[in-house]
Design a protein around this motif. Structure first.
Motif, mmCIF file in Angstrom:
data_model
loop_
_atom_site.group_PDB
_atom_site.id
_atom_site.type_symbol
_atom_site.label_atom_id
_atom_site.label_comp_id
_atom_site.label_asym_id
_atom_site.label_seq_id
_atom_site.Cartn_x
_atom_site.Cartn_y
_atom_site.Cartn_z
ATOM 1 N N GLN A 45 0.854 -1.178 0.000
ATOM 2 C CA GLN A 45 0.000 0.000 0.000
ATOM 3 C C GLN A 45 0.893 1.232 0.000
ATOM 4 O OE1 GLN A 45 -2.544 -0.364 3.409
ATOM 5 N NE2 GLN A 45 -3.758 -1.976 2.488
ATOM 6 N N PHE A 46 0.418 2.316 -0.617
ATOM 7 C CA PHE A 46 1.177 3.558 -0.684
ATOM 8 C C PHE A 46 0.270 4.736 -0.397
ATOM 9 C CE2 PHE A 46 3.386 0.669 -3.559
ATOM 10 C CZ PHE A 46 4.690 0.809 -3.149
ATOM 11 N N VAL A 47 0.881 5.808 0.114
ATOM 12 C CA VAL A 47 0.207 7.080 0.250
ATOM 13 C C VAL A 47 1.094 8.092 -0.461
ATOM 14 C CG1 VAL A 47 -0.642 8.862 1.813
ATOM 15 C CG2 VAL A 47 -0.808 6.449 2.471
ATOM 16 N N ALA A 48 0.553 8.683 -1.527
ATOM 17 C CA ALA A 48 1.274 9.665 -2.325
ATOM 18 C C ALA A 48 0.613 11.023 -2.132
ATOM 19 C CB ALA A 48 1.247 9.268 -3.798
ATOM 20 N N SER A 49 1.414 12.090 -2.181
ATOM 21 C CA SER A 49 0.835 13.421 -2.022
ATOM 22 C C SER A 49 1.714 14.469 -2.686
ATOM 23 C CB SER A 49 0.659 13.754 -0.537
ATOM 24 O OG SER A 49 1.909 13.736 0.120
ATOM 25 N N GLY A 50 1.088 15.607 -2.974
ATOM 26 C CA GLY A 50 1.809 16.705 -3.594
ATOM 27 C C GLY A 50 1.183 18.041 -3.230
ATOM 28 N N ASN A 51 1.876 19.093 -3.600
ATOM 29 C CA ASN A 51 1.472 20.454 -3.264
ATOM 30 C C ASN A 51 1.227 21.271 -4.526
ATOM 31 O OD1 ASN A 51 2.084 19.902 -0.505
ATOM 32 N ND2 ASN A 51 4.228 20.201 -0.993
ATOM 33 N N GLU A 52 0.377 22.270 -4.370
ATOM 34 C CA GLU A 52 0.117 23.273 -5.411
ATOM 35 C C GLU A 52 -0.186 22.665 -6.764
ATOM 36 O OE1 GLU A 52 3.027 26.416 -5.311
ATOM 37 O OE2 GLU A 52 3.221 26.229 -3.166
ATOM 38 N N PRO A 53 -1.315 22.064 -6.979
ATOM 39 C CA PRO A 53 -2.440 21.944 -6.052
ATOM 40 C C PRO A 53 -2.225 20.796 -5.061
ATOM 41 C CG PRO A 53 -3.003 20.863 -8.095
ATOM 42 C CD PRO A 53 -1.641 21.472 -8.279
ATOM 43 N N PHE A 54 -2.884 20.885 -3.919
ATOM 44 C CA PHE A 54 -2.763 19.853 -2.897
ATOM 45 C C PHE A 54 -3.553 18.616 -3.314
ATOM 46 C CE2 PHE A 54 -2.065 23.813 -0.587
ATOM 47 C CZ PHE A 54 -0.854 23.534 0.010
ATOM 48 N N TRP A 55 -2.940 17.459 -3.168
ATOM 49 C CA TRP A 55 -3.591 16.197 -3.497
ATOM 50 C C TRP A 55 -2.966 15.078 -2.689
ATOM 51 C CZ3 TRP A 55 -0.429 12.382 -5.469
ATOM 52 C CH2 TRP A 55 0.801 12.797 -5.996
ATOM 53 N N THR A 56 -3.755 14.050 -2.438
ATOM 54 C CA THR A 56 -3.290 12.825 -1.795
ATOM 55 C C THR A 56 -3.977 11.667 -2.503
ATOM 56 O OG1 THR A 56 -3.029 13.891 0.357
ATOM 57 C CG2 THR A 56 -3.237 11.487 0.367
ATOM 58 N N VAL A 57 -3.225 10.607 -2.749
ATOM 59 C CA VAL A 57 -3.805 9.388 -3.307
ATOM 60 C C VAL A 57 -3.352 8.234 -2.430
ATOM 61 C CG1 VAL A 57 -3.926 7.819 -5.273
ATOM 62 C CG2 VAL A 57 -3.832 10.290 -5.665
ATOM 63 N N LEU A 101 -1.092 6.573 -11.380
ATOM 64 C CA LEU A 101 -0.242 6.905 -10.243
ATOM 65 C C LEU A 101 0.993 6.036 -10.389
ATOM 66 C CD1 LEU A 101 0.321 8.274 -7.475
ATOM 67 C CD2 LEU A 101 -0.748 6.266 -6.419
ATOM 68 N N VAL A 102 2.154 6.666 -10.474
ATOM 69 C CA VAL A 102 3.412 5.939 -10.601
ATOM 70 C C VAL A 102 4.248 6.209 -9.355
ATOM 71 C CG1 VAL A 102 5.506 5.601 -11.966
ATOM 72 C CG2 VAL A 102 3.342 6.127 -13.119
ATOM 73 N N ILE A 103 4.672 5.140 -8.691
ATOM 74 C CA ILE A 103 5.526 5.220 -7.506
ATOM 75 C C ILE A 103 6.911 4.733 -7.925
ATOM 76 C CG2 ILE A 103 5.867 4.435 -5.131
ATOM 77 C CD1 ILE A 103 3.239 5.953 -5.470
ATOM 78 N N THR A 104 7.919 5.568 -7.713
ATOM 79 C CA THR A 104 9.287 5.273 -8.131
ATOM 80 C C THR A 104 10.206 5.266 -6.913
ATOM 81 O OG1 THR A 104 8.828 6.419 -10.204
ATOM 82 C CG2 THR A 104 11.129 6.022 -9.689
ATOM 83 N N PRO A 105 11.136 4.317 -6.824
ATOM 84 C CA PRO A 105 12.020 4.229 -5.656
ATOM 85 C C PRO A 105 13.146 5.254 -5.683
ATOM 86 C CG PRO A 105 12.595 2.521 -7.194
ATOM 87 C CD PRO A 105 11.371 3.207 -7.758
ATOM 88 N N VAL A 106 12.753 6.534 -5.659
ATOM 89 C CA VAL A 106 13.711 7.636 -5.610
ATOM 90 C C VAL A 106 13.321 8.506 -4.415
ATOM 91 C CG1 VAL A 106 14.564 9.681 -6.808
ATOM 92 C CG2 VAL A 106 14.074 7.609 -8.109
ATOM 93 N N PRO A 107 14.228 8.734 -3.476
ATOM 94 C CA PRO A 107 13.901 9.560 -2.313
ATOM 95 C C PRO A 107 13.397 10.944 -2.729
ATOM 96 C CG PRO A 107 15.976 8.443 -1.968
ATOM 97 C CD PRO A 107 15.601 8.224 -3.408
ATOM 98 N N CYS A 108 12.539 11.508 -1.885
ATOM 99 C CA CYS A 108 11.856 12.761 -2.205
ATOM 100 C C CYS A 108 11.702 13.576 -0.925
ATOM 101 C CB CYS A 108 10.490 12.392 -2.786
ATOM 102 S SG CYS A 108 9.455 13.765 -3.275
ATOM 103 N N THR A 109 11.750 14.896 -1.066
ATOM 104 C CA THR A 109 11.523 15.794 0.058
ATOM 105 C C THR A 109 10.361 16.708 -0.268
ATOM 106 O OG1 THR A 109 13.864 15.753 0.630
ATOM 107 C CG2 THR A 109 12.561 17.552 1.556
ATOM 108 N N ASP A 110 9.370 16.756 0.610
ATOM 109 C CA ASP A 110 8.196 17.596 0.400
ATOM 110 C C ASP A 110 8.612 19.060 0.349
ATOM 111 O OD1 ASP A 110 5.886 19.324 1.777
ATOM 112 O OD2 ASP A 110 4.995 17.623 0.714
ATOM 113 N N THR A 111 8.101 19.793 -0.646
ATOM 114 C CA THR A 111 8.501 21.184 -0.849
ATOM 115 C C THR A 111 7.983 22.136 0.215
ATOM 116 O OG1 THR A 111 6.603 21.533 -2.319
ATOM 117 C CG2 THR A 111 8.699 20.926 -3.350
ATOM 118 N N MET A 112 6.933 21.767 0.939
ATOM 119 C CA MET A 112 6.401 22.664 1.963
ATOM 120 C C MET A 112 6.846 22.281 3.368
ATOM 121 S SD MET A 112 2.665 23.684 0.616
ATOM 122 C CE MET A 112 2.720 25.442 0.868
ATOM 123 N N SER A 113 6.758 21.001 3.693
ATOM 124 C CA SER A 113 7.047 20.586 5.064
ATOM 125 C C SER A 113 8.518 20.237 5.288
ATOM 126 C CB SER A 113 6.199 19.365 5.436
ATOM 127 O OG SER A 113 6.644 18.216 4.719
ATOM 128 N N GLY A 114 9.224 19.888 4.205
ATOM 129 C CA GLY A 114 10.597 19.433 4.339
ATOM 130 C C GLY A 114 10.705 17.976 4.744
#
Length: 138
Positions: A45-57, A101-114
């Motif tokens: 299971q995965f939880v994906a999210s992004g900013n501007e616009p805000f979304w969660t899947v 929805l594509v999930i890729t094994p590359v580390p990521c840092t949220d642009t708003m929360s860090g």
């Protein structure tokens, strides 16, 4: 300079290269690779999210729950899950609107929360592409 200084500097530079929910494009990445989601994708299971616009899947087996400020209760979407060697891809059609929805094994840092995540995600709905981060979970 001795080896420990080079090692410390390379670790610091590597850490700085993973920023703002981004990863390097095709042709090479200096970012460390996270766990391979494709290895156990069918049961994961995965939880994906992004900013501007805000979304969660929230992805679970053959169902996605797409959440936005306008869809606060979430919209259930039925999907076909395709597990590739490195990525997990969920795709389907909502009426006449295609989504993935594509999930890729590359580390990521949220642009708003860090906040740091182990995966990068791309959510595409009706031709609109949104980049974000993802984690394994419920």
């Amino acid at each position: 300079m001795n080896k420990s200084i080079f090692s410390a500097l390379s670790t610091l530079l590597l850490g700085l290269s993973v920023t703002a929910c981004s990863q390097s494009g095709p042709g090479g990445s200096s970012a460390p690779q996270a766990a391979n989601p494709g290895a156990e994708g069918a049961g994961r299971q995965f939880v994906a999210s992004g900013n501007e616009p805000f979304w969660t899947v929230k992805a679970s087996h053959s169902t996605l729950t797409w959440i936005t400020p306008e869809l606060s209760q979430g919209k259930q979407l039925n999907v076909d899950q395709v597990v590739a060697s490195d990525d997990v891809k969920y795709s389907g059609v909502d009426g006449d609107k295609a989504f993935t929805l594509v999930i890729t094994p590359v580390p990521c840092t949220d642009t708003m929360s860090g906040e740091s995540f182990e995966f990068t995600s791309v959510w595409t709905y009706a031709g609109q592409r949104h980049s974000g981060c993802a984690k394994g979970g419920n």
